[in-house]
Scaffold this active site. Structure first.
Site, PDB file in Angstrom:
ATOM      1  N   ASP A  24       0.872  -1.178   0.000  1.00  0.00           N
ATOM      2  CA  ASP A  24       0.000   0.000   0.000  1.00  0.00           C
ATOM      3  C   ASP A  24       0.906   1.224   0.000  1.00  0.00           C
ATOM      4  O   ASP A  24       2.112   1.132   0.256  1.00  0.00           O
ATOM      5  CB  ASP A  24      -0.874  -0.015   1.262  1.00  0.00           C
ATOM      6  CG  ASP A  24      -1.713   1.256   1.387  1.00  0.00           C
ATOM      7  OD1 ASP A  24      -2.423   1.601   0.430  1.00  0.00           O
ATOM      8  OD2 ASP A  24      -1.636   1.926   2.434  1.00  0.00           O
ATOM      9  N   SER A  25       0.298   2.384  -0.226  1.00  0.00           N
ATOM     10  CA  SER A  25       1.059   3.628  -0.189  1.00  0.00           C
ATOM     11  C   SER A  25       1.594   3.924   1.217  1.00  0.00           C
ATOM     12  O   SER A  25       2.472   4.764   1.362  1.00  0.00           O
ATOM     13  CB  SER A  25       0.159   4.771  -0.631  1.00  0.00           C
ATOM     14  OG  SER A  25      -1.003   4.796   0.175  1.00  0.00           O
ATOM     15  N   CYS A  62      -4.219  -1.096  -2.043  1.00  0.00           N
ATOM     16  CA  CYS A  62      -4.364   0.356  -2.110  1.00  0.00           C
ATOM     17  C   CYS A  62      -5.333   0.622  -3.258  1.00  0.00           C
ATOM     18  O   CYS A  62      -5.119   0.137  -4.380  1.00  0.00           O
ATOM     19  CB  CYS A  62      -2.999   0.975  -2.407  1.00  0.00           C
ATOM     20  SG  CYS A  62      -3.042   2.747  -2.694  1.00  0.00           S
ATOM     21  N   GLU A 118      -5.477   8.666  10.361  1.00  0.00           N
ATOM     22  CA  GLU A 118      -4.089   8.500  10.815  1.00  0.00           C
ATOM     23  C   GLU A 118      -3.856   9.172  12.165  1.00  0.00           C
ATOM     24  O   GLU A 118      -2.982   8.768  12.922  1.00  0.00           O
ATOM     25  CB  GLU A 118      -3.117   8.995   9.742  1.00  0.00           C
ATOM     26  CG  GLU A 118      -3.223   8.102   8.517  1.00  0.00           C
ATOM     27  CD  GLU A 118      -1.995   8.071   7.634  1.00  0.00           C
ATOM     28  OE1 GLU A 118      -1.046   8.823   7.883  1.00  0.00           O
ATOM     29  OE2 GLU A 118      -2.018   7.273   6.678  1.00  0.00           O
ATOM     30  N   CYS A 152     -11.303   3.432  -0.176  1.00  0.00           N
ATOM     31  CA  CYS A 152      -9.974   3.886   0.250  1.00  0.00           C
ATOM     32  C   CYS A 152      -9.619   3.046   1.460  1.00  0.00           C
ATOM     33  O   CYS A 152     -10.481   2.757   2.304  1.00  0.00           O
ATOM     34  CB  CYS A 152     -10.017   5.365   0.606  1.00  0.00           C
ATOM     35  SG  CYS A 152      -8.483   5.961   1.353  1.00  0.00           S
ATOM     36  N   HIS A 206      -8.286   3.573   4.178  1.00  0.00           N
ATOM     37  CA  HIS A 206      -8.490   4.117   5.520  1.00  0.00           C
ATOM     38  C   HIS A 206      -9.956   4.125   5.951  1.00  0.00           C
ATOM     39  O   HIS A 206     -10.262   4.179   7.142  1.00  0.00           O
ATOM     40  CB  HIS A 206      -7.980   5.555   5.597  1.00  0.00           C
ATOM     41  CG  HIS A 206      -6.490   5.684   5.531  1.00  0.00           C
ATOM     42  ND1 HIS A 206      -5.745   5.195   4.475  1.00  0.00           N
ATOM     43  CD2 HIS A 206      -5.603   6.254   6.392  1.00  0.00           C
ATOM     44  CE1 HIS A 206      -4.464   5.459   4.687  1.00  0.00           C
ATOM     45  NE2 HIS A 206      -4.353   6.096   5.840  1.00  0.00           N
TER      46      HIS A 206
HETATM   47  N1  DGL Z   1      -4.052   3.846   0.366  1.00  0.00           N
HETATM   48  C1  DGL Z   1      -4.692   4.904  -0.380  1.00  0.00           C
HETATM   49  C2  DGL Z   1      -5.938   4.361  -1.097  1.00  0.00           C
HETATM   50  O1  DGL Z   1      -6.523   3.376  -0.750  1.00  0.00           O
HETATM   51  C3  DGL Z   1      -5.056   6.066   0.521  1.00  0.00           C
HETATM   52  C4  DGL Z   1      -3.869   6.918   0.950  1.00  0.00           C
HETATM   53  C5  DGL Z   1      -3.128   7.549  -0.220  1.00  0.00           C
HETATM   54  O2  DGL Z   1      -3.644   8.506  -0.828  1.00  0.00           O
HETATM   55  O3  DGL Z   1      -2.064   7.076  -0.531  1.00  0.00           O
HETATM   56  O4  DGL Z   1      -6.353   4.924  -2.074  1.00  0.00           O
END
Ligand code: DGL
Length: 273
Positions: free
Chosen positions: A10-11, A73, A152, A184, A186
């Site tokens: 993931d990012s 992600c 976060e 997303c 999160h």
């Molecule tokens: N993990 C990213 C997503 O699911 C969210 C955070 C980001 O913008 O990197 O799109």
């Protein structure tokens, strides 16, 4: 039977919502997780940049001898999964398709809401995936970028979270949708807050959970499970966590995401890949 780990990237930290569901659904699988914490967020970056970053994450996971890769992600799945599948010889699961399938199964009125990062919303990936399943479905999309920092900070149950949900989602609430995809990584942590605001008539789709289900099915079909029910490998499952920056912060926030301790987080140089 195949004891090699599942690779997940993931990012940053958000993919741990997917890891949590994998741990629950596939408790015998080893996992190697990479969070690109040096370069997060992906959600505001171009498709080209996200694809380059995703390929580096994939190369790192391949070096760790994973048997399948979960692109945990939404932004990376939306922009890079198709090209990754063509470029690397390993099974991939992204989060978009499982979320799209679940939403189509859930809607009775053929109208679905989708919330995610700017990158996910503008990619058209959910529209494409949903239209393949059912081209009568109408969609309402909304980028909700502030949800990421709120989660976060650990503020998912706060007044700030409620007010932000109200601001972002009031137009969706009155739009006639009966299913809302939390597109997303999160957002599953905001399920209570979002659910309270949207009300009982709008069902929430959690792509993290749907992805773990799709992974389980894929492992079964390709005979890649570490364990087949009563015939478990050795009972000692290993979880390894790697990041590109800030391992201490990852550990602290990550334990909140996973609801379990993280023993060790290693920092690696992702630009090497
Ligand atoms: N993990 C990213 C997503 O699911 C969210 C955070 C980001 O913008 O990197 O799109």
């Amino acid at each position: 039977m195949d004891s090699r780990p599942i690779g997940v990237f993931d990012s940053g930290i958000g993919g741990l919502t997917v890891v949590k569901e994998i741990m629950n659904l596939l408790p015998d699988e080893n996992i190697v997780y990479f969070g690109d914490t040096a370069r997060v967020p992906y959600g505001t970056k171009s498709k080209e940049i996200v694809t380059r970053y995703s390929f580096q994450c994939i190369k790192f996971l391949l070096e760790n001898k994973v048997k399948a890769i979960v692109v945990a992600c939404n932004t990376a799945s939306a922009s890079s999964l198709d090209i990754a599948k063509q470029s690397f010889d390993i099974p991939f699961i992204g989060v978009v398709e499982p979320g799209a399938v679940a939403a189509c199964n859930m809607t009775k009125v053929n109208k679905i809401g989708i919330i995610g990062t700017e990158g996910t919303v503008s990619s058209g990936a959910y529209e494409k995936a949903i239209n393949i399943i059912n081209n009568n479905v109408k969609m309402v999309l909304k980028a909700c970028p502030l949800f990421v920092p709120i989660v976060e900070e650990g503020w998912q149950e706060s007044e700030i979270a409620s007010l932000t949900a109200q601001q972002y989602l009031h137009s969706l609430k009155g739009s006639g949708i009966d299913a809302l995809v939390l597109a997303c990584t999160h957002y599953p942590l905001l399920q209570n807050t979002i659910g309270k605001f949207m009300g009982d008539s709008i069902r929430l789709v959690n792509p993290a959970f749907e992805t773990a289900k799709a992974l389980k099915q894929m492992l079964t079909e390709s005979n890649l499970h570490n364990c087949s029910n009563d015939n478990c490998a050795d009972g000692s499952v290993k979880y390894k966590y790697f990041v590109s920056d800030n391992p201490v912060k990852f550990k602290k926030i990550g334990e909140n995401f996973l609801q379990k301790p993280i023993n060790h987080v290693e920092k690696i140089d992702i630009e090497r890949y």
